[in-house]
Motif scaffolding. Structure first.
Motif, mmCIF file in Angstrom:
data_model
loop_
_atom_site.group_PDB
_atom_site.id
_atom_site.type_symbol
_atom_site.label_atom_id
_atom_site.label_comp_id
_atom_site.label_asym_id
_atom_site.label_seq_id
_atom_site.Cartn_x
_atom_site.Cartn_y
_atom_site.Cartn_z
ATOM 1 N N ARG A 59 0.806 -1.213 0.000
ATOM 2 C CA ARG A 59 0.000 0.000 0.000
ATOM 3 C C ARG A 59 0.848 1.277 0.000
ATOM 4 N NH1 ARG A 59 -2.745 -4.040 2.158
ATOM 5 N NH2 ARG A 59 -5.019 -4.105 2.029
ATOM 6 N N VAL A 60 2.149 1.123 -0.146
ATOM 7 C CA VAL A 60 3.030 2.296 -0.161
ATOM 8 C C VAL A 60 2.773 3.105 -1.432
ATOM 9 C CG1 VAL A 60 5.414 3.068 -0.340
ATOM 10 C CG2 VAL A 60 4.805 1.262 1.273
ATOM 11 N N ALA A 61 2.417 4.359 -1.258
ATOM 12 C CA ALA A 61 2.083 5.201 -2.412
ATOM 13 C C ALA A 61 2.999 6.407 -2.555
ATOM 14 C CB ALA A 61 0.622 5.671 -2.297
ATOM 15 N N SER A 62 3.887 6.648 -1.587
ATOM 16 C CA SER A 62 4.774 7.812 -1.657
ATOM 17 C C SER A 62 6.089 7.481 -0.958
ATOM 18 C CB SER A 62 4.123 9.017 -0.988
ATOM 19 O OG SER A 62 4.013 8.808 0.416
ATOM 20 N N PRO A 63 7.168 8.165 -1.337
ATOM 21 C CA PRO A 63 8.454 7.937 -0.659
ATOM 22 C C PRO A 63 8.402 8.211 0.832
ATOM 23 C CG PRO A 63 8.777 9.141 -2.708
ATOM 24 C CD PRO A 63 7.296 9.075 -2.472
ATOM 25 N N PHE A 64 7.591 9.231 1.241
ATOM 26 C CA PHE A 64 7.489 9.545 2.665
ATOM 27 C C PHE A 64 6.844 8.387 3.421
ATOM 28 C CE2 PHE A 64 4.978 11.139 6.250
ATOM 29 C CZ PHE A 64 5.976 11.749 7.003
ATOM 30 N N PHE A 65 5.757 7.853 2.876
ATOM 31 C CA PHE A 65 5.096 6.715 3.508
ATOM 32 C C PHE A 65 6.023 5.500 3.498
ATOM 33 C CE2 PHE A 65 1.611 3.325 3.203
ATOM 34 C CZ PHE A 65 1.525 3.225 4.579
ATOM 35 N N GLY A 66 6.769 5.323 2.396
ATOM 36 C CA GLY A 66 7.718 4.208 2.320
ATOM 37 C C GLY A 66 8.791 4.323 3.387
ATOM 38 N N GLY A 67 9.290 5.552 3.607
ATOM 39 C CA GLY A 67 10.284 5.747 4.660
ATOM 40 C C GLY A 67 9.717 5.445 6.031
ATOM 41 N N THR A 68 8.455 5.835 6.263
ATOM 42 C CA THR A 68 7.809 5.550 7.548
ATOM 43 C C THR A 68 7.648 4.049 7.758
ATOM 44 O OG1 THR A 68 6.582 7.635 7.356
ATOM 45 C CG2 THR A 68 5.780 6.023 8.954
ATOM 46 N N VAL A 69 7.250 3.350 6.696
ATOM 47 C CA VAL A 69 7.127 1.883 6.770
ATOM 48 C C VAL A 69 8.487 1.257 7.071
ATOM 49 C CG1 VAL A 69 6.632 -0.201 5.424
ATOM 50 C CG2 VAL A 69 5.104 1.768 5.275
ATOM 51 N N GLY A 70 9.537 1.769 6.428
ATOM 52 C CA GLY A 70 10.877 1.251 6.684
ATOM 53 C C GLY A 70 11.311 1.459 8.119
ATOM 54 N N LEU A 71 11.034 2.644 8.661
ATOM 55 C CA LEU A 71 11.365 2.921 10.061
ATOM 56 C C LEU A 71 10.658 1.945 10.998
ATOM 57 C CD1 LEU A 71 11.199 6.822 10.281
ATOM 58 C CD2 LEU A 71 13.181 5.406 10.829
ATOM 59 N N GLY A 72 9.362 1.774 10.779
ATOM 60 C CA GLY A 72 8.583 0.933 11.675
ATOM 61 C C GLY A 72 8.988 -0.521 11.633
ATOM 62 N N PHE A 73 9.100 -1.074 10.431
ATOM 63 C CA PHE A 73 9.406 -2.496 10.331
ATOM 64 C C PHE A 73 10.892 -2.781 10.533
ATOM 65 C CE2 PHE A 73 5.185 -2.501 8.544
ATOM 66 C CZ PHE A 73 4.659 -3.678 9.074
ATOM 67 N N GLY A 74 11.748 -1.783 10.310
ATOM 68 C CA GLY A 74 13.146 -1.949 10.686
ATOM 69 C C GLY A 74 13.277 -2.104 12.190
ATOM 70 N N ALA A 75 12.489 -1.307 12.936
ATOM 71 C CA ALA A 75 12.493 -1.406 14.397
ATOM 72 C C ALA A 75 11.921 -2.737 14.863
ATOM 73 C CB ALA A 75 11.689 -0.251 14.997
ATOM 74 N N LEU A 76 10.900 -3.228 14.178
ATOM 75 C CA LEU A 76 10.256 -4.476 14.587
ATOM 76 C C LEU A 76 11.092 -5.699 14.224
ATOM 77 C CD1 LEU A 76 6.558 -3.682 13.616
ATOM 78 C CD2 LEU A 76 7.480 -3.911 15.918
ATOM 79 N N MET A 77 11.631 -5.733 13.003
ATOM 80 C CA MET A 77 12.360 -6.906 12.545
ATOM 81 C C MET A 77 13.811 -6.922 12.989
ATOM 82 S SD MET A 77 10.955 -7.581 8.687
ATOM 83 C CE MET A 77 9.207 -7.749 8.360
ATOM 84 N N GLN A 78 14.359 -5.743 13.312
ATOM 85 C CA GLN A 78 15.734 -5.634 13.782
ATOM 86 C C GLN A 78 16.746 -6.211 12.794
ATOM 87 O OE1 GLN A 78 17.121 -4.018 16.661
ATOM 88 N NE2 GLN A 78 15.143 -3.105 16.163
ATOM 89 N N SER A 79 16.433 -6.093 11.515
ATOM 90 C CA SER A 79 17.358 -6.585 10.495
ATOM 91 C C SER A 79 17.023 -5.934 9.161
ATOM 92 C CB SER A 79 17.276 -8.108 10.368
ATOM 93 O OG SER A 79 18.031 -8.558 9.260
ATOM 94 N N ALA A 80 17.907 -5.062 8.683
ATOM 95 C CA ALA A 80 17.707 -4.467 7.365
ATOM 96 C C ALA A 80 17.834 -5.524 6.276
ATOM 97 C CB ALA A 80 18.733 -3.347 7.139
ATOM 98 N N THR A 81 18.647 -6.539 6.515
ATOM 99 C CA THR A 81 18.792 -7.633 5.545
ATOM 100 C C THR A 81 17.473 -8.385 5.391
ATOM 101 O OG1 THR A 81 21.142 -7.890 6.032
ATOM 102 C CG2 THR A 81 20.027 -9.760 5.011
ATOM 103 N N ALA A 82 16.792 -8.663 6.511
ATOM 104 C CA ALA A 82 15.498 -9.358 6.444
ATOM 105 C C ALA A 82 14.484 -8.510 5.690
ATOM 106 C CB ALA A 82 14.998 -9.657 7.853
ATOM 107 N N VAL A 83 14.427 -7.203 5.987
ATOM 108 C CA VAL A 83 13.515 -6.308 5.283
ATOM 109 C C VAL A 83 13.825 -6.314 3.793
ATOM 110 C CG1 VAL A 83 12.840 -3.898 4.975
ATOM 111 C CG2 VAL A 83 13.072 -4.842 7.274
ATOM 112 N N THR A 84 15.103 -6.232 3.439
ATOM 113 C CA THR A 84 15.510 -6.191 2.036
ATOM 114 C C THR A 84 15.096 -7.450 1.302
ATOM 115 O OG1 THR A 84 17.403 -4.769 2.540
ATOM 116 C CG2 THR A 84 17.472 -5.965 0.473
#
Length: 531
Positions: A39-64
């Protein structure tokens, strides 16, 4: 030696907690991440999603890698994925702040109660949460134990010598951070260890900062190994994460040099905010990701274009293997069903009856109607079986799977009919009288299959109804062949009439299957819309 034993005990507990926490966080948030990222429709929302799930998953590699699977299955585009990857690196710094909170007196209760719950809970949905709390408790308990074990090391001569070596050489401290993160496969884990040693007085803030700057590069080697053989868009996304890590190391090292020359920057800022060493370390870790992300964010698309120039093109498509199916989607049935529908449309697109005498060969990238079609259809069938056994499907999802199985069966029948039709057309085209009507029928069949692909991909009621109507027009569709048959009977004395009738019958079979296929799609869409 007591200090060393205590330190390694804490290190072992820390490792176990880090592993358990990462697994449970990805288990609990992976499904939600799929849903939100779509549902990401803008870079700002995408950055917010990245912040949130980066904090939850504790792994940028997993997110990637989750984003890589979503790009590969065309759930999102690479452009959408970039800000999520970028800011996930900032989000993962959250745990470093949690770990330095003064809750040492509660750690024993956290570990004990979570462990008891993990052993006694029989509720499947609550077990991952108990495991998460237990893992976090182990991390905190391990850090506390390591701190107690590291304290006596300050008096050891060998430790003073090693400390003096890293303190006098920022480059060596940077490499130590790379090495530690490579071994731990976690820059968060490296930072937490660094904070523990710094709190015990074993590391200066300057040395700790360079270790943190190097830690961001530690996971690059694992990602290089894991990305071997991936398609080019996936490969470039992973390299984008590596590019950010290298960029982070360069930017922060430059800021470190400027600060050593007397310009107040990162360390001056954290010292002005707090005197607590743990919070200073956490602050440096946050800034080491935030500053590079902020600088790179406006240029992220340019960075992807540069990576595209370095690794251009696409890998040849393997026609016998799924393109969209991904095992990570099994935990989220709606996404899994969406991917199956994409794969069914792709399988249907492979059916292209033609005169084999004119078929091009030899380029090594052609779809083989026999083995490749069968292997791909079996892979789809296996994925559907895994979905049923792996997931708790509600009534709507279970019905959707039944329809997709029926759709797969009909596409298989269509593939068999298409092969047979191609064989008859190849033989008939050798007869001058049949060549023109066969070409008309091939054109008609392929147009209808293209129509069916659109209907399967879009699941649009109007497109499906149009296919149902067009595939039912048998009389007008094979009128040219009927006229040819009458001419042949008079001119050729009936010698090639059986072959012409076989072509006509095969043609009618394909039309009938497409007509039934359209009706199946109609029923499925109608039923799903009424739920």
């Amino acid at each position: 030696m007591v200090g060393v034993h205590t330190f390694f005990l804490g290190l072992g507990l820390f490792f176990a907690g880090l592993l358990m926490t990462g697994d449970r966080m990805r288990q609990l948030t992976g499904v939600a991440f799929h849903r939100v990222a779509q549902r990401v429709a803008s870079p700002f929302f995408g950055g917010t999603v990245g912040l949130g799930f980066g904090a939850l998953m504790q792994s940028a590699t997993a997110v990637t890698f989750i984003l890589v699977s979503m790009v590969r299955t065309e759930l999102i585009t690479s452009i959408v994925a970039l800000p999520i990857i970028l800011w996930a690196n900032v989000g993962l710094t959250a745990l470093s702040f949690v770990a330095v909170l003064n809750i040492h007196s509660a750690i024993a209760w956290i570990v004990g109660l979570a462990g008891i719950a993990l052993g006694l809970l029989k509720v499947r949905s609550l077990t991952p949460w108990a495991g998460l709390v237990f893992g976090v408790g182990l991390i905190l308990f391990g850090l506390q134990t390591m701190g107690e074990g590291a304290a006596p090391l300050k008096g050891a001569e060998w430790f003073h010598a090693a400390l003096a070596m890293t303190t006098s050489s920022p480059a060596l401290a940077f490499l130590a951070g790379v090495f530690a993160a490579t071994i731990l496969q976690s820059n968060v884990g490296t930072v937490l260890l660094t904070a523990t040693l710094a709190q015990a007085g074993a590391l200066s803030l300057e040395t700790a900062a360079m270790i943190i700057y190097g830690a961001n590069l530690g996971a690059i080697f694992l990602r290089i190994f894991l990305s071997i053989g991936m398609d080019r868009p996936s490969f470039r996304l992973i390299r984008f994460e590596d590019f950010f890590c290298i960029w982070s190391g360069l930017v922060m090292s430059l800021l470190f040099v400027l600060e050593m020359m007397g310009v107040p920057l990162v360390m001056a800022l954290v010292k002005s905010v707090t005197r607590n060493v743990d919070f200073q370390i956490a602050g440096i870790f946050l800034l080491s990701n935030f500053i590079p992300a902020l600088l790179l964010h406006p240029w992220r698309n340019l960075a992807l274009r540069l990576l595209t120039r370095l690794w251009p093109g696409e890998l040849p498509e393997d026609h016998s293997k799924p393109k969209f199916l991904d095992v990570t989607a099994l935990d989220h049935p709606p996404t899994a069903i969406e991917l199956v529908q994409k794969e069914l449309a792709r399988l249907l697109r492979k059916i292209r009856p033609q005169c084999n005498s004119s078929q091009s060969t030899g380029n090594g990238d052609e779809f083989q109607p026999g083995a490749d079609f069968i292997n791909l259809s079996l892979a789809i069938e296996h994925f559907l079986s895994e979905l049923v056994s792996h997931s708790d499907l509600d009534a709507v999802m279970a019905r959707a799977v039944q329809y997709q199985r029926a759709e797969l069966s009909m596409i298989r029948h269509l593939g068999e009919a298409g092969e047979q039709f191609s064989q008859y057309v190849t033989q008939a085209s050798e007869q001058t009288e049949l060549r023109a009507p066969c070409e008309q029928m091939l054109e008609r069949i392929n147009a209808l299959i293209t129509h069916a692909v659109s209907a399967s991909s879009e699941l649009n009621s109007e497109t499906i109804a149009s296919l149902h109507t067009e595939s039912g027009k048998k009389q007008s569709a094979n009128l040219a062949l009927r006229d040819a048959l009458r001419i042949i009977r008079r001119a050729a004395g009936g010698e090639i009439v059986p072959l012409a009738e076989s072509v006509a019958e095969s043609f009618g079979t394909i039309l009938w299957i497409l007509h039934r296929y359209a009706r199946l799609l109609q029923r499925g869409v109608e039923e799903m819309n009424t739920k």
